[in-house]
Design an enzyme around this catalytic site. Structure first.
Site, short mmCIF file in Angstrom:
data_model
loop_
_atom_site.label_atom_id
_atom_site.label_comp_id
_atom_site.label_asym_id
_atom_site.label_seq_id
_atom_site.Cartn_x
_atom_site.Cartn_y
_atom_site.Cartn_z
N SER A 69 76.44 -12.91 47.91
CA SER A 69 75.87 -12.64 49.11
C SER A 69 74.67 -12.63 49.54
CB SER A 69 76.75 -11.15 49.45
OG SER A 69 77.97 -11.17 49.73
N GLY A 310 66.28 -5.78 49.96
CA GLY A 310 66.99 -7.27 49.10
C GLY A 310 68.43 -7.12 49.34
N HIS A 311 69.26 -7.68 48.49
CA HIS A 311 70.60 -7.86 48.62
C HIS A 311 71.29 -8.09 47.34
CE1 HIS A 311 74.41 -8.65 50.71
NE2 HIS A 311 73.81 -8.31 51.69
N GLY A 313 74.80 -9.86 44.99
CA GLY A 313 75.86 -10.79 45.31
C GLY A 313 76.89 -10.58 44.18
N GLY A 317 83.77 -13.23 38.60
CA GLY A 317 83.00 -13.13 37.43
C GLY A 317 81.35 -12.93 37.33
#
Length: 469
Positions: A69, A310-311, A313, A317
């Site tokens: 993401s 920020g982000h 993800g 896995g």
């Protein structure tokens, strides 16, 4: 790690120890510090472990990984570029640009581009349509949303929504007159001069790739994912594969007010500031799941008084972290490929922040020892969205249990295997209506919060709003 040393060697020793403790096959981490007056930067990238437990190939600085993401940040940037070019307004309705857009809910006509970028659209957005490959994959995906519903009317709540960014990507395609991937290449990759920045699996064949690893509940062995999640129809929400240096290059351009320092500009300084301006204050009960504020596409937090945007993800896995401290001129990123990755990545982020900006990250919320969960009878029952069902009940011994059924999403990923609904004990945090659950001792805790959204009882499972059935 007490000094501002940009030598990767001590960090590689540290990462090796972290990967061992948290059973992470491989990890790559990096940090950049920018002198915003001169543009001069210092950075390092460190790695440890292997890209795959099958091959044993070591990770290195050039290892690429799925960043999930974090891709949404690039979709956000492209949307704002189009706005600055006068091709759209953030308060335009989606149907103004995509007349074919439909949902099952009659409220679909009210969804705006701003709703998409702030996760306030209400779209039941974790739908996993496999529309195949091809230049029209995103267009096909958006058409399939006609069978999707809404968990609340747009603007009346907040719920993390993957589909919203796919819709935003489709708008980019229509306005640019080309595929989203082609726009990503011209608007982001080429402007920043990124070399290892991919959207197709065949592009990765010549590179060292960080394979995701998964395990079955109750087992202690992680195994490589046989087929990664690379559905093209959902590309704008999470398709990018890249390396740490490319993410840091993107961060540097943002820290420099959108200036790539190569004669190219990503965004204006004014638009960067707008992009990072808080747009949504989240329910405090979500504090165990995510940052307290959302901006246009980004998360915003405070680390010991230091502003952080920020982000994160997550792919099958793989986990990734991407954080900028704009007022300190610092950015950091961490890539993991299995094991108890959530805790491993958070620890490394905390170590980097402490060493280079002196910020102490408050530990994640944990269960309150010896406390008993209390849930009112009116909150018992079943909560669900398109792919997740959570049933909350009181057990024979008086404990409260949430049974998780994600069979609909697991059916899309053969690597996840079959699984019966997982019962999880609700563990109180000390905040009323907020609990933590996990499927076993090697799983990370997921936050569960009971609240109301638009006058309706809901549970937030992590960052997803599940209305009561």
């Amino acid at each position: 790690m007490a000094t501002l040393d940009f030598d990767p060697a001590p960090w590689e020793s540290y990462l090796a120890e972290v990967t061992r403790r948290y059973r992470v096959p491989g990890m790559v981490a990096g940090l950049v510090k920018v002198d915003q007056a001169t543009g001069r930067q210092r950075r390092f990238v460190a790695s440890a472990g292997v890209t795959s437990l099958t091959t044993g190939v070591a990770t290195d600085r050039n290892t690429v990984s799925q960043i999930g993401s974090i891709t949404k940040l690039f979709t956000t940037v492209m949307t704002l570029q189009l706005r600055d070019e006068g091709k759209l307004d953030l308060d335009d309705r989606v149907v103004d640009h995509l007349p074919e857009f439909r949902l099952k809910s009659p409220f679909y006509r009210d969804v705006t581009i701003r709703h998409l970028l702030t996760h306030t659209s209400g779209i039941d957005g974790d739908v996993f349509y496999d529309v195949g490959r091809g230049e029209d994959a995103i267009e096909k995906f958006v058409r399939e949303l006609a069978s999707a519903g809404m968990v609340f009317p747009s603007g009346n709540g907040w719920s993390y929504c993957n589909a919203g960014f796919t819709i935003a990507g489709r708008i980019t395609e229509v306005l640019d007159g080309r595929t989203w991937t082609e726009s990503l290449r011209e608007r982001v990759k080429d402007r920043l001069g990124l070399r290892s920045f991919f959207t197709l699996p065949e592009e990765v064949l010549g590179h060292r790739y960080q394979v995701g690893h998964v395990r079955d509940v109750g087992q202690e062995v992680w195994r490589p994912v046989p087929v990664p999640d690379m559905y093209q129809g959902r590309s704008p929400a999470g398709i990018v594969i890249t390396d740490v240096d490319s993410l840091l290059d993107f961060a540097v351009a943002c820290l420099n007010g959108g200036d790539a320092r190569n004669g190219q500009r990503l965004l204006s300084a004014e638009t960067i500031a707008e992009m990072w301006r808080p747009a949504v204050d989240l329910d405090p009960k979500l504090s165990a799941a995510t940052a307290p504020q959302r901006t246009l596409g980004w998360m915003q937090d405070q680390w010991d008084g230091h502003r952080v945007v920020g982000h994160g993800g997550t792919k099958l896995g793989n986990k990734a972290w991407f954080r900028l401290l704009p007022d300190d001129g610092v950015a950091l990123t961490v890539l993991c490929n299995g094991g108890v990755a959530a805790e491993a990545g958070e620890e490394v982020c905390a170590a980097l922040a402490a060493s280079y900006v002196g910020a102490r990250i408050v530990p994640k919320i944990s269960p309150t020892p010896d406390a008993q969960a209390v849930v009112g009878d009116e909150w018992l029952g079943t909560y669900s969205d398109a792919v997740t069902t959570l049933h909350v009940a009181r057990g024979a011994g008086g404990e409260y249990v949430a049974s998780l059924d994600r069979s609909r999403v697991r059916a899309r990923h053969s690597a996840m295997g079959a699984s019966a609904p997982q019962p999880m004990r609700l563990r109180p945090t000390g905040t009323e209506g907020q609990f933590l659950v996990r499927t076993d001792d090697l799983s990370s805790f997921t936050a569960v919060a009971f609240t109301e959204v638009d006058g309706r009882r809901c549970i937030y499972y992590g960052t997803r709003c599940l209305p009561q059935d």
